[in-house]
Design an enzyme around this catalytic site. Sequence first.
Site, PDB file in Angstrom:
ATOM      1  N   GLU A 195       4.546  -4.848   7.259  1.00  0.00           N
ATOM      2  CA  GLU A 195       3.828  -3.741   7.910  1.00  0.00           C
ATOM      3  C   GLU A 195       4.330  -3.466   9.330  1.00  0.00           C
ATOM      4  OE1 GLU A 195       2.416  -6.253   6.256  1.00  0.00           O
ATOM      5  OE2 GLU A 195       0.921  -5.465   4.854  1.00  0.00           O
ATOM      6  N   ALA A 225       0.863  -1.181   0.000  1.00  0.00           N
ATOM      7  CA  ALA A 225       0.000   0.000   0.000  1.00  0.00           C
ATOM      8  C   ALA A 225       0.902   1.234   0.000  1.00  0.00           C
ATOM      9  CB  ALA A 225      -0.893  -0.014   1.236  1.00  0.00           C
ATOM     10  N   GLU A 243      -0.810  -9.399  -0.383  1.00  0.00           N
ATOM     11  CA  GLU A 243      -2.252  -9.565  -0.136  1.00  0.00           C
ATOM     12  C   GLU A 243      -3.018  -9.663  -1.454  1.00  0.00           C
ATOM     13  OE1 GLU A 243      -2.164  -6.103   2.510  1.00  0.00           O
ATOM     14  OE2 GLU A 243      -3.153  -7.332   4.020  1.00  0.00           O
ATOM     15  N   GLY A 290       0.541  -5.017   0.843  1.00  0.00           N
ATOM     16  CA  GLY A 290      -0.628  -5.096  -0.031  1.00  0.00           C
ATOM     17  C   GLY A 290      -0.352  -5.850  -1.327  1.00  0.00           C
TER      18      GLY A 290
HETATM   19  N1  COA Z   1       4.593   3.096  -0.768  1.00  0.00           N
HETATM   20  C1  COA Z   1       4.995   4.245  -1.332  1.00  0.00           C
HETATM   21  N2  COA Z   1       6.142   4.373  -2.036  1.00  0.00           N
HETATM   22  C2  COA Z   1       6.897   3.274  -2.156  1.00  0.00           C
HETATM   23  C3  COA Z   1       6.547   2.040  -1.587  1.00  0.00           C
HETATM   24  C4  COA Z   1       5.323   1.982  -0.866  1.00  0.00           C
HETATM   25  N3  COA Z   1       4.872   0.852  -0.321  1.00  0.00           N
HETATM   26  N4  COA Z   1       7.508   1.136  -1.875  1.00  0.00           N
HETATM   27  C5  COA Z   1       8.420   1.786  -2.606  1.00  0.00           C
HETATM   28  N5  COA Z   1       8.049   3.069  -2.768  1.00  0.00           N
HETATM   29  C6  COA Z   1       8.780   4.130  -3.504  1.00  0.00           C
HETATM   30  C7  COA Z   1       9.988   4.630  -2.740  1.00  0.00           C
HETATM   31  O1  COA Z   1       9.600   5.576  -1.770  1.00  0.00           O
HETATM   32  C8  COA Z   1      10.794   5.211  -3.870  1.00  0.00           C
HETATM   33  O2  COA Z   1      10.253   6.455  -4.219  1.00  0.00           O
HETATM   34  P1  COA Z   1      11.225   7.746  -4.464  1.00  0.00           P
HETATM   35  O3  COA Z   1      12.106   7.339  -5.620  1.00  0.00           O
HETATM   36  O4  COA Z   1      10.266   8.844  -4.790  1.00  0.00           O
HETATM   37  O5  COA Z   1      11.976   7.926  -3.197  1.00  0.00           O
HETATM   38  C9  COA Z   1      10.530   4.268  -5.016  1.00  0.00           C
HETATM   39  O6  COA Z   1       9.313   3.593  -4.702  1.00  0.00           O
HETATM   40  C10 COA Z   1      11.606   3.214  -5.214  1.00  0.00           C
HETATM   41  O7  COA Z   1      11.765   2.521  -3.966  1.00  0.00           O
HETATM   42  P2  COA Z   1      13.188   2.344  -3.233  1.00  0.00           P
HETATM   43  O8  COA Z   1      12.915   2.141  -1.776  1.00  0.00           O
HETATM   44  O9  COA Z   1      14.113   3.446  -3.620  1.00  0.00           O
HETATM   45  O10 COA Z   1      13.689   0.979  -3.914  1.00  0.00           O
HETATM   46  P3  COA Z   1      14.716  -0.071  -3.294  1.00  0.00           P
HETATM   47  O11 COA Z   1      15.018  -1.022  -4.398  1.00  0.00           O
HETATM   48  O12 COA Z   1      15.827   0.614  -2.614  1.00  0.00           O
HETATM   49  O13 COA Z   1      13.880  -0.846  -2.154  1.00  0.00           O
HETATM   50  C11 COA Z   1      11.959  -2.011  -1.266  1.00  0.00           C
HETATM   51  C12 COA Z   1      12.802  -1.662  -2.523  1.00  0.00           C
HETATM   52  C13 COA Z   1      10.713  -2.761  -1.753  1.00  0.00           C
HETATM   53  C14 COA Z   1      12.760  -2.892  -0.317  1.00  0.00           C
HETATM   54  C15 COA Z   1      11.551  -0.694  -0.557  1.00  0.00           C
HETATM   55  O14 COA Z   1      11.009   0.206  -1.519  1.00  0.00           O
HETATM   56  C16 COA Z   1      10.527  -0.878   0.536  1.00  0.00           C
HETATM   57  O15 COA Z   1      10.848  -1.322   1.612  1.00  0.00           O
HETATM   58  N6  COA Z   1       9.254  -0.491   0.265  1.00  0.00           N
HETATM   59  C17 COA Z   1       8.202  -0.533   1.238  1.00  0.00           C
HETATM   60  C18 COA Z   1       7.705  -1.942   1.449  1.00  0.00           C
HETATM   61  C19 COA Z   1       6.593  -1.975   2.489  1.00  0.00           C
HETATM   62  O16 COA Z   1       6.805  -1.675   3.657  1.00  0.00           O
HETATM   63  N7  COA Z   1       5.387  -2.331   2.046  1.00  0.00           N
HETATM   64  C20 COA Z   1       4.247  -2.442   2.917  1.00  0.00           C
HETATM   65  C21 COA Z   1       3.487  -1.171   2.957  1.00  0.00           C
HETATM   66  S1  COA Z   1       2.101  -1.305   4.073  1.00  0.00           S
END
Ligand code: COA
Length: 260
Positions: free
Chosen positions: A134, A66, A114, A111
Amino acid sequence: MTDNLLLIDTAAGIRTIRINRPDKLNALNADTLDALDAAFAAADHDPEVRVVVLTGAGPKAFVAGADISEMNTLTPAQGRDFSLRGTRMMRRVEKLSKPVIAMVNGFALGGGLELAMCCHLRIAADTAKVGQPEINLGLIPGFGGSQRLLRLCGRAATLELCLTGAPINAERALQLGIVNRVVPAAELESAVMQLAGQLARAAPLALRGMLDCVNIGGECGIEEGLEYESAQFGLMFATEDMREGTSAFLEKRKPTFAGK
Ligand code: COA
């Protein structure tokens, strides 16, 4: 709006829905949840569509969860609404009258997992990572993750994934029964399309009956589930497809199913 958030195309009965926010790793904001809800409703009602493939745009993610930036400022009431919005859409996917295949091309987190769990089949690239992170945000899954993971792979794995928040790789997801199959990333699309093609040629009303049996049977006792299966089995004898399938077998030819 919908056109940008989702890329949708249809070929040979296969509708592909690609979530299209690759710069945000296809994170699900409210508009994307609504666009998906509309896209799945349309696929359900379109007689040309026999099977749906769901995936994410770009090389890195199916869906990374999400949208955290949208959730950051929500009030409790808005949080509940956001959860209900996603849950409603995902329930639609789960109860679709046609098979839905998740093509898990990268991160399927929060999400994203999910949503993949609501699809009827999940094929993952060997590079994919799945999890329910989460807890790291001071949250818990809000689109049914705790409940579907529990039903898919039991208490131990559900608690491990949801309490630690640590992602697991595709092979471990396969061991736990979270995905159906893992293929090399370069072969993902062709493997999924081959499976989708097979389902697109199958008898649509029998596919629907089977999906109903699993959806209903998963939520009731064995007696009701068996009764339901018998009733569905009986209904199949009203279809032209059943006559065609059994006749084709007896005549040693391939059947052609019209969905009637
Ligand atoms: N919501 C909003 N933005 C998200 C996102 C999310 N769930 N997951 C990734 N993004 C965005 C990042 O903020 C980044 O945006 P920016 O370039 O404007 O800063 C972009 O997507 C790329 O992500 P980034 O974190 O730079 O990539 P990465 O390869 O270094 O890491 C992940 C990948 C998946 C490990 C990392 O993005 C992450 O931990 N995301 C969140 C996962 C999460 O907690 N999901 C559950 C949400 S309830």
